[in-house]
Design an enzyme around this catalytic site. Structure first.
Site, PDB file in Angstrom:
ATOM      1  CG  ASP A 149      -1.811  -1.209   1.342  1.00  0.00           C
ATOM      2  OD1 ASP A 149      -2.143  -1.578   0.502  1.00  0.00           O
ATOM      3  OD2 ASP A 149      -2.279  -1.059   2.507  1.00  0.00           O
ATOM      4  CD  GLU A 151      -3.570   4.742   3.333  1.00  0.00           C
ATOM      5  OE1 GLU A 151      -4.025   3.951   3.828  1.00  0.00           O
ATOM      6  OE2 GLU A 151      -3.608   6.041   3.103  1.00  0.00           O
ATOM      7  CB  CYS A 382     -23.352   5.792  25.202  1.00  0.00           C
ATOM      8  SG  CYS A 382     -22.623   7.337  25.411  1.00  0.00           S
ATOM      9  CG  MET A 385     -28.453   6.162  30.480  1.00  0.00           C
ATOM     10  SD  MET A 385     -28.177   7.949  30.331  1.00  0.00           S
ATOM     11  CE  MET A 385     -27.872   8.576  31.959  1.00  0.00           C
ATOM     12  CG  HIS A 508     -19.174   3.366  25.919  1.00  0.00           C
ATOM     13  ND1 HIS A 508     -19.797   2.953  24.680  1.00  0.00           N
ATOM     14  CD2 HIS A 508     -19.337   4.653  25.953  1.00  0.00           C
ATOM     15  CE1 HIS A 508     -20.164   4.129  23.962  1.00  0.00           C
ATOM     16  NE2 HIS A 508     -19.967   5.125  24.611  1.00  0.00           N
ATOM     17  CD  GLU A 510     -19.462  -0.739  24.920  1.00  0.00           C
ATOM     18  OE1 GLU A 510     -20.136  -0.641  26.247  1.00  0.00           O
ATOM     19  OE2 GLU A 510     -19.657  -0.013  23.999  1.00  0.00           O
TER      20      GLU A 510
HETATM   21  N1  GLN Z   1     -24.587  10.939  20.961  1.00  0.00           N
HETATM   22  C1  GLN Z   1     -24.646  10.996  22.458  1.00  0.00           C
HETATM   23  C2  GLN Z   1     -23.559  11.786  23.019  1.00  0.00           C
HETATM   24  O1  GLN Z   1     -22.648  12.439  22.272  1.00  0.00           O
HETATM   25  C3  GLN Z   1     -24.117   9.571  22.884  1.00  0.00           C
HETATM   26  C4  GLN Z   1     -22.951   8.955  22.344  1.00  0.00           C
HETATM   27  C5  GLN Z   1     -22.629   7.577  22.518  1.00  0.00           C
HETATM   28  O2  GLN Z   1     -23.463   6.771  22.569  1.00  0.00           O
HETATM   29  N2  GLN Z   1     -21.395   7.250  22.544  1.00  0.00           N
HETATM   30  O3  GLN Z   1     -23.604  12.241  24.154  1.00  0.00           O
END
Ligand code: GLN
Length: 540
Positions: A149, A151, A382, A385, A508, A510
């Site tokens: 590649d 780059e 996030c 929620m 998060h 995860e």
């Molecule tokens: N868009 C939302 C915020 O900026 C949630 C971001 C997300 O889910 N990572 O707060």
């Protein structure tokens, strides 16, 4: 011991699993007692992947120190249980930005700034910065993209120079593809030969060649590759297609990858690595006792990579409960009040995913109404929620136009508002609330019982937050703030105590689930799904 540098390059095709091979080798070296770290160099010009659309590059993984990074760093952490940082992911964009900043400052004292040596020096500095910490015996650096590649050239050149300087304390592993031609029923080595030639043209001789393959590569084929590519026959290894990525460390152990690396670097390899917990994990993964169906409601469902860490966290949460999880990726844009029962009615739990922007928002809210009203285990992450908060405001508090100001700046009830510190920011790159922040869990709440402690730290990536102005109304109506950040006075977790399992987290979880340490939120969510399913079955 002096730090050893291992480079992992790829040839023939992309997506051969360099990240998994790198993470597996790190895992094996760690199991032998070495201190390791994985690094990813990405040849694209974005300064970090934070501004990349998930359709382009999959999930953006966030480290403890708030770096927005390539999703391979997620594999590294999940496989090694060693936290990565800003230093572990370097893009060409960041390298060029630093070199140009130095040039503007006058640091180069009038010399012409060039790819060699200035860019290549900067790349080498970034690689050695990890070794210079003194924290690692091995730095494993994966070079993104495929050799040849345009780059990736400066990166391969930096590897050539470092290899020259470090001698035996460095090594190159080249991952290639050995395709199987179905028409003739043969494996083909020619692409590997060509790929190694391309690497040689750039001055890099690989020490070990790992061949990705659908079928076992014979002894004679290994010898042939060794002969054409100037490597020992014992240094030609196969990486055969496996059921799961979690098989790879054991398969590479069987192939002797870690041993070959240690042998080449004149390090002892007589003691065997301790792989007990990994084997136990794999056994539970392959022989589950239960099974559940969980819906992941999001808008990037066409591409698994966009939700990589969530999917893997479910693998861990499933193993924690000896449960096989059938994860259904459900496109939120197509969920309506008319079809929600049909789309979600069979699920044992519902997760609403993180995300940005208004596309698919209504479907997410409809899915949450369904989970809340039908007492289906629900986890919102996030944006998920934030949608749970909006849904509660609209349907329980009857604030019909309540919204997040991200979607509707004119709403009468901005229940999710922009964070104060975000209001002054205009640029997009690296400007969100990023990385790990402390969160205090209130005693007696579901999350407190899940984590079994009151102080936790979780990783964030967002601009908007729960609007505290409305907290008293929410709590009175039955949605409580069970986790808060006291320093910044931010609501980090909401839950509905009257519901069987309804939790929304602004962070998060995860990003922190690993094979050695399953995340308690996912483990408990899966447990709730198993219990809910059993209850449904007993009522039938
Ligand atoms: N868009 C939302 C915020 O900026 C949630 C971001 C997300 O889910 N990572 O707060």
């Amino acid at each position: 011991m002096e730090t050893r540098y291992i480079f992992i390059t790829g040839g023939v095709a992309s997506s051969l699993g360099k990240g998994i091979i790198a993470a597996s080798l790190a895992n094996l070296l760690k199991a032998r007692g070495y201190r390791v770290t994985n690094q990813k160099l990405d040849p694209y010009i974005n300064v970090d992947p934070g501004t990349l659309n998930p359709y382009e590059h999959g999930e953006c993984y966030v480290t403890e120190d708030g770096a927005e990074t390539d999703l391979d760093l997620g594999h590294y952490e999940r496989f090694t249980n060693i936290p990565t940082s800003q230093k572990n992911n370097v893009t060409a964009g960041r390298v060029y930005m630093d070199v140009i900043t130095k040039e503007r400052r006058g640091d180069y004292l009038g010399s012409t700034v060039q790819v060699i040596p200035h860019i290549t020096d900067e790349i080498q500095n970034r690689i050695q910065a990890l070794g210079d910490t003194g924290d690692y015996d091995f730095v494993l650096t994966e070079i993104g993209g495929t050799v040849g590649d345009i780059e990736s050239f400066p990166f391969i050149e930096a590897v050539r120079q470092l290899r020259w300087k470090k001698g035996n304390n460095s090594l190159v592993i080249h991952l290639t593809l050995v395709p199987f031609l179905h028409a003739t029923g043969e494996l083909k080595t020619k692409p590997t030969q060509h790929s190694v030639k391309t690497l040689l043209e750039q001055g890099v001789q690989p020490d070990i060649i790992v061949c990705r393959t659908e079928h076992d590569i014979s002894e004679s084929m290994r010898k042939k590759i060794a002969l054409f590519c100037n490597v020992d026959p014992t240094s030609v290894l196969q990486s055969i297609d496996a059921d799961t990525i979690y098989d790879i460390p054991l398969l590479m152990y069987k192939e002797g990858l870690d041993k070959e690396v240690l042998r080449k670097m004149n390090l002892p390899y007589d003691k065997e690595p301790d792989l007990t917990y990994w084997k136990e994990f794999l056994h539970k993964l392959k022989f589950p006792k239960y099974n559940v169906t969980i819906g992941l409601v999001g808008k990037y469902v066409e591409l698994n990579d966009a939700y990589k860490s969530i999917i893997e966290s479910f693998t861990h949460g499933g193993v924690a409960n000896e449960c096989k999880i059938k994860l259904e990726l459900i496109h939120s844009e197509y969920i309506t009040e008319g079809n929600v029962e049909e789309k979600l009615g069979h699920l044992d739990a519902i997760l609403v995913a993180p995300g940005f922007g208004g596309r698919g928002i209504d479907g997410k809210i409809t899915a949450i109404t369904y989970a809340r009203e039908h007492n289906v285990p629900f986890l919102g992450i996030c944006l998920g929620m934030q949608c749970a908060v909006v849904e509660f405001a609209r349907n329980v508090l009857h604030w019909t136009d309540a919204h997040s100001v991200e979607m509707n700046p004119q709403t009468t009830y901005p229940v999710i508002d922009m964070m104060e510190e975000q209001k002054k920011i205009s640029g997009m790159g690296g400007t969100m609330r990023l990385g790990a922040y402390p969160c205090h869990l209130k005693k007696g709440t579901k999350v407190y019982n899940i984590y079994k402690k009151s102080e936790i730290k979780e990783r964030h990536r967002h601009r908007y937050e729960f609007n505290n102005k409305y907290l008293a109304d929410f709590e009175k109506a039955g949605m409580i703030a069970s986790g808060v950040n006291n320093e910044q006075n931010l609501v980090e977790i909401v839950e509905i105590p009257s519901h069987r399992w309804f939790i929304g987290v602004q962070f998060h979880p995860e990003y922190k689930s690993t094979v050695a340490q399953y995340h308690p939120i996912f483990s408990d969510f899966v447990k709730a799904a198993i219990e809910y399913k059993a209850e449904k079955n007993s009522q039938r």
